[in-house]
Design a protein around this motif. Structure first.
Motif, PDB file in Angstrom:
ATOM      1  N   PRO A   1       0.817  -1.225   0.000  1.00  0.00           N
ATOM      2  CA  PRO A   1       0.000   0.000   0.000  1.00  0.00           C
ATOM      3  C   PRO A   1       0.846   1.269   0.000  1.00  0.00           C
ATOM      4  CG  PRO A   1      -0.954  -1.615   1.486  1.00  0.00           C
ATOM      5  CD  PRO A   1       0.359  -2.182   1.037  1.00  0.00           C
ATOM      6  N   ASP A   2       1.934   1.268   0.769  1.00  0.00           N
ATOM      7  CA  ASP A   2       2.803   2.450   0.805  1.00  0.00           C
ATOM      8  C   ASP A   2       3.456   2.691  -0.554  1.00  0.00           C
ATOM      9  OD1 ASP A   2       2.211   2.925   3.430  1.00  0.00           O
ATOM     10  OD2 ASP A   2       4.048   2.015   4.228  1.00  0.00           O
ATOM     11  N   GLU A   3       3.858   1.597  -1.218  1.00  0.00           N
ATOM     12  CA  GLU A   3       4.478   1.729  -2.536  1.00  0.00           C
ATOM     13  C   GLU A   3       3.475   2.240  -3.564  1.00  0.00           C
ATOM     14  OE1 GLU A   3       8.029  -1.622  -2.532  1.00  0.00           O
ATOM     15  OE2 GLU A   3       6.006  -2.229  -3.093  1.00  0.00           O
ATOM     16  N   ARG A   4       2.258   1.759  -3.473  1.00  0.00           N
ATOM     17  CA  ARG A   4       1.217   2.229  -4.394  1.00  0.00           C
ATOM     18  C   ARG A   4       0.942   3.716  -4.180  1.00  0.00           C
ATOM     19  NH1 ARG A   4      -1.952  -1.811  -6.903  1.00  0.00           N
ATOM     20  NH2 ARG A   4      -1.359  -3.927  -6.272  1.00  0.00           N
ATOM     21  N   GLU A   5       0.922   4.116  -2.925  1.00  0.00           N
ATOM     22  CA  GLU A   5       0.682   5.530  -2.629  1.00  0.00           C
ATOM     23  C   GLU A   5       1.796   6.395  -3.215  1.00  0.00           C
ATOM     24  OE1 GLU A   5       0.322   8.586   1.202  1.00  0.00           O
ATOM     25  OE2 GLU A   5       0.679   6.440   1.516  1.00  0.00           O
ATOM     26  N   LEU A   6       3.052   5.962  -3.017  1.00  0.00           N
ATOM     27  CA  LEU A   6       4.182   6.718  -3.544  1.00  0.00           C
ATOM     28  C   LEU A   6       4.160   6.728  -5.069  1.00  0.00           C
ATOM     29  CD1 LEU A   6       6.766   8.280  -3.103  1.00  0.00           C
ATOM     30  CD2 LEU A   6       7.990   6.116  -2.818  1.00  0.00           C
ATOM     31  N   HIS A   7       3.832   5.598  -5.659  1.00  0.00           N
ATOM     32  CA  HIS A   7       3.746   5.503  -7.122  1.00  0.00           C
ATOM     33  C   HIS A   7       2.694   6.467  -7.668  1.00  0.00           C
ATOM     34  CE1 HIS A   7       3.691   3.883 -11.139  1.00  0.00           C
ATOM     35  NE2 HIS A   7       2.451   3.440 -11.011  1.00  0.00           N
ATOM     36  N   ASN A   8       1.558   6.537  -7.014  1.00  0.00           N
ATOM     37  CA  ASN A   8       0.496   7.442  -7.460  1.00  0.00           C
ATOM     38  C   ASN A   8       0.920   8.902  -7.328  1.00  0.00           C
ATOM     39  OD1 ASN A   8      -1.300   5.404  -8.166  1.00  0.00           O
ATOM     40  ND2 ASN A   8      -2.159   5.265  -6.098  1.00  0.00           N
TER      41      ASN A   8
ATOM     42  N   THR B   1      18.857   0.473  -3.269  1.00  0.00           N
ATOM     43  CA  THR B   1      18.918  -0.015  -4.651  1.00  0.00           C
ATOM     44  C   THR B   1      20.357  -0.077  -5.136  1.00  0.00           C
ATOM     45  OG1 THR B   1      16.735   0.923  -5.149  1.00  0.00           O
ATOM     46  CG2 THR B   1      18.136   0.373  -7.020  1.00  0.00           C
ATOM     47  N   ILE B   2      21.142   0.956  -4.835  1.00  0.00           N
ATOM     48  CA  ILE B   2      22.557   0.961  -5.220  1.00  0.00           C
ATOM     49  C   ILE B   2      23.284  -0.220  -4.587  1.00  0.00           C
ATOM     50  CG2 ILE B   2      24.746   2.200  -4.957  1.00  0.00           C
ATOM     51  CD1 ILE B   2      23.185   4.807  -5.261  1.00  0.00           C
ATOM     52  N   LYS B   3      23.029  -0.475  -3.306  1.00  0.00           N
ATOM     53  CA  LYS B   3      23.693  -1.582  -2.611  1.00  0.00           C
ATOM     54  C   LYS B   3      23.337  -2.924  -3.237  1.00  0.00           C
ATOM     55  CE  LYS B   3      24.212   0.563   1.951  1.00  0.00           C
ATOM     56  NZ  LYS B   3      23.816   0.518   3.381  1.00  0.00           N
ATOM     57  N   LYS B   4      22.057  -3.121  -3.557  1.00  0.00           N
ATOM     58  CA  LYS B   4      21.638  -4.403  -4.124  1.00  0.00           C
ATOM     59  C   LYS B   4      22.214  -4.611  -5.522  1.00  0.00           C
ATOM     60  CE  LYS B   4      17.404  -4.950  -1.449  1.00  0.00           C
ATOM     61  NZ  LYS B   4      15.928  -5.034  -1.459  1.00  0.00           N
ATOM     62  N   VAL B   5      22.208  -3.566  -6.333  1.00  0.00           N
ATOM     63  CA  VAL B   5      22.759  -3.695  -7.683  1.00  0.00           C
ATOM     64  C   VAL B   5      24.261  -3.971  -7.608  1.00  0.00           C
ATOM     65  CG1 VAL B   5      23.147  -2.505  -9.876  1.00  0.00           C
ATOM     66  CG2 VAL B   5      20.963  -2.245  -8.701  1.00  0.00           C
ATOM     67  N   ARG B   6      24.947  -3.362  -6.648  1.00  0.00           N
ATOM     68  CA  ARG B   6      26.375  -3.638  -6.465  1.00  0.00           C
ATOM     69  C   ARG B   6      26.611  -5.097  -6.086  1.00  0.00           C
ATOM     70  NH1 ARG B   6      28.195   1.683  -2.944  1.00  0.00           N
ATOM     71  NH2 ARG B   6      28.511   3.100  -4.719  1.00  0.00           N
ATOM     72  N   GLN B   7      25.769  -5.621  -5.205  1.00  0.00           N
ATOM     73  CA  GLN B   7      25.920  -7.006  -4.767  1.00  0.00           C
ATOM     74  C   GLN B   7      25.780  -7.976  -5.937  1.00  0.00           C
ATOM     75  OE1 GLN B   7      22.971  -7.491  -1.706  1.00  0.00           O
ATOM     76  NE2 GLN B   7      24.143  -6.392  -0.163  1.00  0.00           N
ATOM     77  N   PHE B   8      24.888  -7.659  -6.857  1.00  0.00           N
ATOM     78  CA  PHE B   8      24.628  -8.547  -7.982  1.00  0.00           C
ATOM     79  C   PHE B   8      25.587  -8.314  -9.151  1.00  0.00           C
ATOM     80  CE2 PHE B   8      19.988  -8.204  -6.453  1.00  0.00           C
ATOM     81  CZ  PHE B   8      20.214  -9.176  -5.488  1.00  0.00           C
TER      82      PHE B   8
ATOM     83  N   LEU C   1       7.556  -2.171  -5.798  1.00  0.00           N
ATOM     84  CA  LEU C   1       8.300  -1.038  -6.340  1.00  0.00           C
ATOM     85  C   LEU C   1       9.798  -1.236  -6.118  1.00  0.00           C
ATOM     86  CD1 LEU C   1       8.398   1.757  -7.619  1.00  0.00           C
ATOM     87  CD2 LEU C   1       7.979   2.746  -5.350  1.00  0.00           C
ATOM     88  N   GLU C   2      10.149  -1.769  -4.969  1.00  0.00           N
ATOM     89  CA  GLU C   2      11.560  -1.996  -4.658  1.00  0.00           C
ATOM     90  C   GLU C   2      12.198  -2.956  -5.662  1.00  0.00           C
ATOM     91  OE1 GLU C   2      14.252  -3.035  -0.729  1.00  0.00           O
ATOM     92  OE2 GLU C   2      12.234  -3.869  -0.895  1.00  0.00           O
ATOM     93  N   ARG C   3      11.501  -4.043  -5.970  1.00  0.00           N
ATOM     94  CA  ARG C   3      12.026  -5.020  -6.929  1.00  0.00           C
ATOM     95  C   ARG C   3      12.111  -4.406  -8.328  1.00  0.00           C
ATOM     96  NH1 ARG C   3      12.854 -10.321  -7.987  1.00  0.00           N
ATOM     97  NH2 ARG C   3      12.171 -11.133  -9.997  1.00  0.00           N
ATOM     98  N   PHE C   4      11.100  -3.642  -8.699  1.00  0.00           N
ATOM     99  CA  PHE C   4      11.101  -2.991 -10.011  1.00  0.00           C
ATOM    100  C   PHE C   4      12.314  -2.079 -10.175  1.00  0.00           C
ATOM    101  CE2 PHE C   4      10.236   1.154 -11.966  1.00  0.00           C
ATOM    102  CZ  PHE C   4      10.151   0.779 -13.296  1.00  0.00           C
ATOM    103  N   LEU C   5      12.606  -1.282  -9.153  1.00  0.00           N
ATOM    104  CA  LEU C   5      13.717  -0.335  -9.243  1.00  0.00           C
ATOM    105  C   LEU C   5      15.053  -1.052  -9.417  1.00  0.00           C
ATOM    106  CD1 LEU C   5      12.586   2.165  -6.455  1.00  0.00           C
ATOM    107  CD2 LEU C   5      12.592   2.586  -8.927  1.00  0.00           C
ATOM    108  N   VAL C   6      15.224  -2.176  -8.728  1.00  0.00           N
ATOM    109  CA  VAL C   6      16.469  -2.942  -8.842  1.00  0.00           C
ATOM    110  C   VAL C   6      16.591  -3.563 -10.233  1.00  0.00           C
ATOM    111  CG1 VAL C   6      17.743  -4.959  -8.005  1.00  0.00           C
ATOM    112  CG2 VAL C   6      16.637  -3.415  -6.376  1.00  0.00           C
ATOM    113  N   ILE C   7      15.517  -4.205 -10.695  1.00  0.00           N
ATOM    114  CA  ILE C   7      15.549  -4.869 -12.005  1.00  0.00           C
ATOM    115  C   ILE C   7      15.737  -3.850 -13.126  1.00  0.00           C
ATOM    116  CG2 ILE C   7      14.165  -6.182 -13.660  1.00  0.00           C
ATOM    117  CD1 ILE C   7      12.914  -7.658 -11.319  1.00  0.00           C
ATOM    118  N   ASP C   8      15.055  -2.720 -13.017  1.00  0.00           N
ATOM    119  CA  ASP C   8      15.159  -1.683 -14.043  1.00  0.00           C
ATOM    120  C   ASP C   8      16.586  -1.138 -14.112  1.00  0.00           C
ATOM    121  OD1 ASP C   8      13.784  -0.043 -16.021  1.00  0.00           O
ATOM    122  OD2 ASP C   8      14.111   1.637 -14.658  1.00  0.00           O
TER     123      ASP C   8
END
Length: 212
Positions: A6-13, A34-41, A78-85
């Motif tokens: 719900p919080d992600e949907r609110e922020l997205h809107n 997001t930066i940390k996760k992309v670095r890890q991968f 939203l968190e997963r989308f930002l990392v994958i994108d």
């Protein structure tokens, strides 16, 4: 598959509606993680160029800001989308960056040169200069500077070109040359990247194969 909270949907809107504070909230909540996760991968890219991932992630956040419809909250968080994108953008950016490194053979093996070798006869330590250090040394004699002045009219561009050739990765040093240290870090990264890309194109086109 997990859907957006719900919080992600609110922020997205809020992003979709153009809310003035929405992007700031997005960065505060997700940019660092997001930066940390992309670095890890993507450890290889980070180990070779520790600025590329943060630059790509910042750009991907702006891309989402300008085109929020690319995110479907019913299909993923939203968190997963930002990392994958960001990872998709990184793949393309890294491929271009590797081509750039290959064009500058004088610096592509810098890691191999940046070691100390022991002279087996005398036992003394010999430090081999890296190709970048050689470039800077010769620049002091005016050789590199003279060549760069043929292709750049701005002293700032020349200073940035020297940093690029020496593989400087610190955004702060470029920001100081551009006199934009008063801007927020994300804005500094974006402006530095834009100017670096512009200067690299000139170096690739005008100075390929030059010897200094």
């Amino acid at each position: 598959m997990a859907q957006a909270t719900p919080d992600e949907r609110e922020l997205h809107n809020l992003i979709k509606s153009g809310d003035d504070l929405a992007f700031s909230r997005l960065c505060d909540k997700y940019l660092e993680s997001t930066i940390k996760k992309v670095r890890q991968f993507n450890r290889q890219a980070h180990s070779i160029d520790n600025s590329i991932i943060s630059e790509v992630v910042v750009d991907s956040f702006y891309a989402y800001l300008h085109n929020p419809e690319k995110f479907n909250p019913d299909k993923q968080t939203l968190e997963r989308f930002l990392v994958i994108d960001a990872e998709g953008d990184l793949k393309n950016a890294w491929a271009k960056r590797k081509k750039h490194y290959q064009k500058f053979e004088v610096i592509k093996n810098e890691v191999e040169f940046d070691e100390q070798f022991r002279n087996s006869e005398s036992g003394r330590i010999i430090t081999l200069k890296t190709p970048s250090q050689m470039l800077i040394d010769k620049e002091a004699d005016g050789i590199l500077s003279t060549e760069l002045k043929k292709h750049f009219n701005s002293e700032k561009d020349i200073e940035m070109a020297i940093l690029i050739l020496s593989r400087e990765r610190d955004t702060g040093r470029y920001a100081a040359i551009l006199e934009i240290t008063h801007l927020q870090f994300e804005e500094q990264q974006r402006e530095v990247k834009r100017n670096k890309d512009r200067i690299k194109k000139v170096l690739d086109r005008k100075m390929k194969g030059k010897q200094f």
